[in-house]
Design a protein around this motif. Structure first.
Motif, PDB file in Angstrom:
ATOM      1  N   TYR A   2       0.881  -1.225   0.039  1.00  0.00           N
ATOM      2  CA  TYR A   2       0.145  -0.142  -0.032  1.00  0.00           C
ATOM      3  C   TYR A   2       0.787   1.189  -0.156  1.00  0.00           C
ATOM      4  O   TYR A   2       1.805   1.433   0.927  1.00  0.00           O
ATOM      5  CB  TYR A   2      -0.968  -0.043   1.349  1.00  0.00           C
ATOM      6  N   GLN A   9      -5.861  -5.268   3.291  1.00  0.00           N
ATOM      7  CA  GLN A   9      -6.000  -4.494   4.393  1.00  0.00           C
ATOM      8  C   GLN A   9      -7.234  -3.500   3.973  1.00  0.00           C
ATOM      9  O   GLN A   9      -7.086  -2.353   3.687  1.00  0.00           O
ATOM     10  CB  GLN A   9      -4.794  -3.614   4.780  1.00  0.00           C
ATOM     11  N   LEU A  31      -7.591  -0.309   6.060  1.00  0.00           N
ATOM     12  CA  LEU A  31      -6.573   0.782   6.415  1.00  0.00           C
ATOM     13  C   LEU A  31      -7.072   2.040   6.206  1.00  0.00           C
ATOM     14  O   LEU A  31      -7.554   2.444   4.934  1.00  0.00           O
ATOM     15  CB  LEU A  31      -5.325   0.412   5.139  1.00  0.00           C
ATOM     16  N   TYR A  35      -6.317   5.152   5.257  1.00  0.00           N
ATOM     17  CA  TYR A  35      -5.165   5.691   4.530  1.00  0.00           C
ATOM     18  C   TYR A  35      -5.404   7.486   4.414  1.00  0.00           C
ATOM     19  O   TYR A  35      -4.733   8.172   4.136  1.00  0.00           O
ATOM     20  CB  TYR A  35      -4.972   4.972   3.308  1.00  0.00           C
ATOM     21  N   MET A  40      -3.199   7.017  10.835  1.00  0.00           N
ATOM     22  CA  MET A  40      -2.260   6.680  10.322  1.00  0.00           C
ATOM     23  C   MET A  40      -0.993   6.713  10.871  1.00  0.00           C
ATOM     24  O   MET A  40       0.011   6.056  10.539  1.00  0.00           O
ATOM     25  CB  MET A  40      -1.990   7.001   8.698  1.00  0.00           C
ATOM     26  N   TYR A  99       1.317   3.879  12.133  1.00  0.00           N
ATOM     27  CA  TYR A  99       2.442   3.321  11.101  1.00  0.00           C
ATOM     28  C   TYR A  99       3.804   4.117  11.068  1.00  0.00           C
ATOM     29  O   TYR A  99       4.552   3.695  10.080  1.00  0.00           O
ATOM     30  CB  TYR A  99       1.715   3.205   9.727  1.00  0.00           C
TER      31      TYR A  99
END
Length: 583
Positions: free
Chosen positions: A502, A543, A546, A548, A554, A557
């Motif tokens: 991703y 995912q 996710l 994003y 986020m 991450y």
């Protein structure tokens, strides 16, 4: 035990029988054909608890086509002995049930996919729900223990409320954005109890639906009406203030809800200049906070919004559909007496022009296309050939209208216009089959990172810049090996991606989210990346959740993946590590 033979018409029945035969030990599956042991392939593996990693016994493991099935043993193990694909035994599959054995015979190869099921467990959202078997490879299929939210609905400390609708909402990712989504409702039983099962780990909220009190003593014309307003767990005034239930895997959460009987008062709001083409939905928000709960209706004959509400401050919204769609909002206060008016005046929804500036280095265009309304056919030109634009509601419980670019209204109509946008906040969603969107703005607002705010009569155009100097990326995901080599007798089939990468643009950086499939040897590539700075995240399975588009979410991450800078018209090579869901 005598053999029972079932034709392929009974595949579903076989799965039921496996659970029902409690006195039969079904710990292994064998496709053994008498006299053909030298032509066998064996698939074996283990079903485990996704949280504790302990084996799951007596889980049903079956193939996607229902030709193979077995129960795991006490250690979570399963095994299939499969016939080769070249067995000449006709075209019908036959299932054979014996003590400790289920056989699949016929002109078949091994199963394409294997899935596991067991009451009290769900598919592991961090892993693919289907495992691809290869002879000799030890498979692991993980199952997630289900979560439960249960409770009681009470009218007082001792009186239970039966027949109350309780609705559950889950915090889920939709197109990269976290939203509160309805997951279903259930009615409390005669003991006032409700129970939501098969819940994955996550965030949830509960709300009861309003219900009028049907006590005959209170339904005599002219007497005061009573009802039970919505309650947002644990007992607050609106959805935004409701407690979030953070449910973990296998957890059972007790949520008792107390109702409060309150007087309800008639509400009548006249509506002017309504042109109905498909009804007029009415939205009632408590204290201006959008969310589920209260309701009013529209009487087209009397041209008014009407219904019943308890004491409180409300924002009432109305909307019509069609070529002359319109909207209106009105603040009202209910304070112990009926509400009559004031009138709601509807305003036309907005239409916004898109101005597209092309900065393409290639001038050969994108071919030709046409559009037809069923009577006339028009040729498409310019950005209409390659650019797709839509608006998506940015706020929870804001209606999603699916508004896109208006079709051409004539043979020379190259204008790009988004029509019938109600007031609200929206994300502008853009995609292109030629080049990429380098910029999109309205006034000083960058619409690639900020929502489009539409008010009554908004007309300011959206400026879009297109470029075609895309970046290229190629890379390798560590630890992803090639699939096992085909052995004699195996049937070739398309292999799914071995992993997923991703590409998430960093906050305030140019770029566009991309999902790339990883092939054998961990290789992936894309020649159409939007230049910018990205965080690359690699996972073994897709995912879907996710977030994003949510910079705050986020941040989890920040210490993971690989950050890369993709320059226009340049190729970049990267090496990425797989992220485990335990990290």
């Amino acid at each position: 035990m005598d053999c029972v033979y079932l034709t392929s018409r009974h595949k579903t029945l076989v799965l039921v029988v496996l659970f029902a035969l409690g006195d039969v030990s079904l710990e292994q599956a064998s496709g053994q054909v008498q006299g053909s042991d030298n032509r066998q392939n064996i698939v074996h593996g283990t079903v485990v608890n996704a949280v504790t990693h302990e084996p799951v016994g007596r889980a049903l493991v079956y193939s996607s086509d229902n030709r193979f099935a077995t129960l795991t043993d006490g250690e979570g193990h399963f095994q299939f002995t499969l016939p080769e694909a070249n067995l000449d035994m006709g075209t019908d599959s036959v299932f054979q049930i014996q003590s400790r054995e289920v056989s699949s015979l016929g002109n078949v190869s091994g199963p394409s996919w294997l899935t596991a099921r067991k009451p009290g467990f769900l598919d592991d959202p961090n892993e693919s729900p289907q495992a691809e078997p290869y002879p000799g490879e030890d498979l692991t299929i993980s199952l997630m223990p289900e979560g439960l939210i249960k409770g009681r609905v009470l009218v007082s400390a001792s009186d239970l409320a039966a027949g109350i609708d309780v609705e559950i909402f889950a915090r889920q990712v939709q197109d990269g954005t976290l939203r509160w989504m309805p997951r279903g409702s259930i009615q409390s039983n005669s003991n006032g109890e409700f129970r939501f099962a098969e819940l994955l780990p996550g965030a949830y909220k509960l709300v009861t639906h309003e219900l009028m009190d049907n006590d005959p003593a209170d339904t005599v014309p002219g007497r005061q009406l009573y009802g039970f307003p919505p309650v947002y767990y644990p007992g607050v005034a609106d959805f935004s203030a409701a407690s979030t239930i953070q449910l973990t895997a296998g957890q059972t959460f007790q949520a008792d809800i107390s109702l409060l009987r309150q007087p309800y008062y008639p509400v009548r709001i006249p509506v002017t200049n309504a042109e109905l083409n498909g009804g007029m939905p009415i939205v009632v928000s408590v204290q201006g906070q959008r969310g589920p709960g209260y309701s009013l209706g529209y009487d087209a004959g009397k041209k008014r919004i009407e219904g019943l509400l308890p004491n409180g401050n409300y924002l009432v919204g109305a909307e019509t559909f069609g070529p002359n769609s319109s909207t209106g909002v009105l603040h009202i206060a209910v304070a112990g007496v009926p509400v009559e008016g004031p009138s709601m005046v509807l305003s036309r929804t907005s239409s916004i022009i898109l101005n597209v500036k092309e900065e393409f280095s290639e001038t050969n265009g994108t071919g030709s296309a046409s559009w037809s309304d069923g009577r006339r056919t028009f040729s498409l030109h310019g950005p209409r050939l390659y650019l797709q634009v839509s608006v998506e509601a940015a706020d929870d419980f804001q209606p999603q209208h699916g508004v896109t670019i208006r079709p051409p209204i004539g043979p020379n109509d190259d204008s790009l216009v988004i029509e019938n946008i109600p007031p609200g906040r929206y994300w502008l969603r853009l995609s292109s089959s030629r080049g990429y969107v380098a910029a999109a703005s309205v006034g000083a607002v960058d619409l690639l990172y900020q929502p489009l705010v539409v008010g009554p009569g908004s007309t300011e155009p959206i400026e879009i810049t297109m470029r075609d100097d895309s970046a290229e990326i190629e890379g390798t995901v560590a630890g992803v090996t090639a699939q096992p080599a085909m052995t004699e007798g195996m049937v070739s089939r398309l292999s799914p991606p071995r992993a997923w990468v991703y590409c998430v643009p960093l906050p305030d950086s140019p770029g566009q989210f991309a999902q790339l499939a990883v092939g054998d040897g961990g290789k992936f590539q894309s020649q159409t990346m939007v230049p910018g700075v990205y965080r690359l995240l690699a996972f073994k399975s897709p995912q879907a959740n996710l977030p994003y588009r949510d910079a705050e979410a986020m941040r989890a991450y920040d210490a993971k993946g690989q950050v890369v800078h993709l320059s226009a018209a340049q190729k970049t090579s990267v090496y990425v590590q797989i992220i485990s869901h335990n990290e």
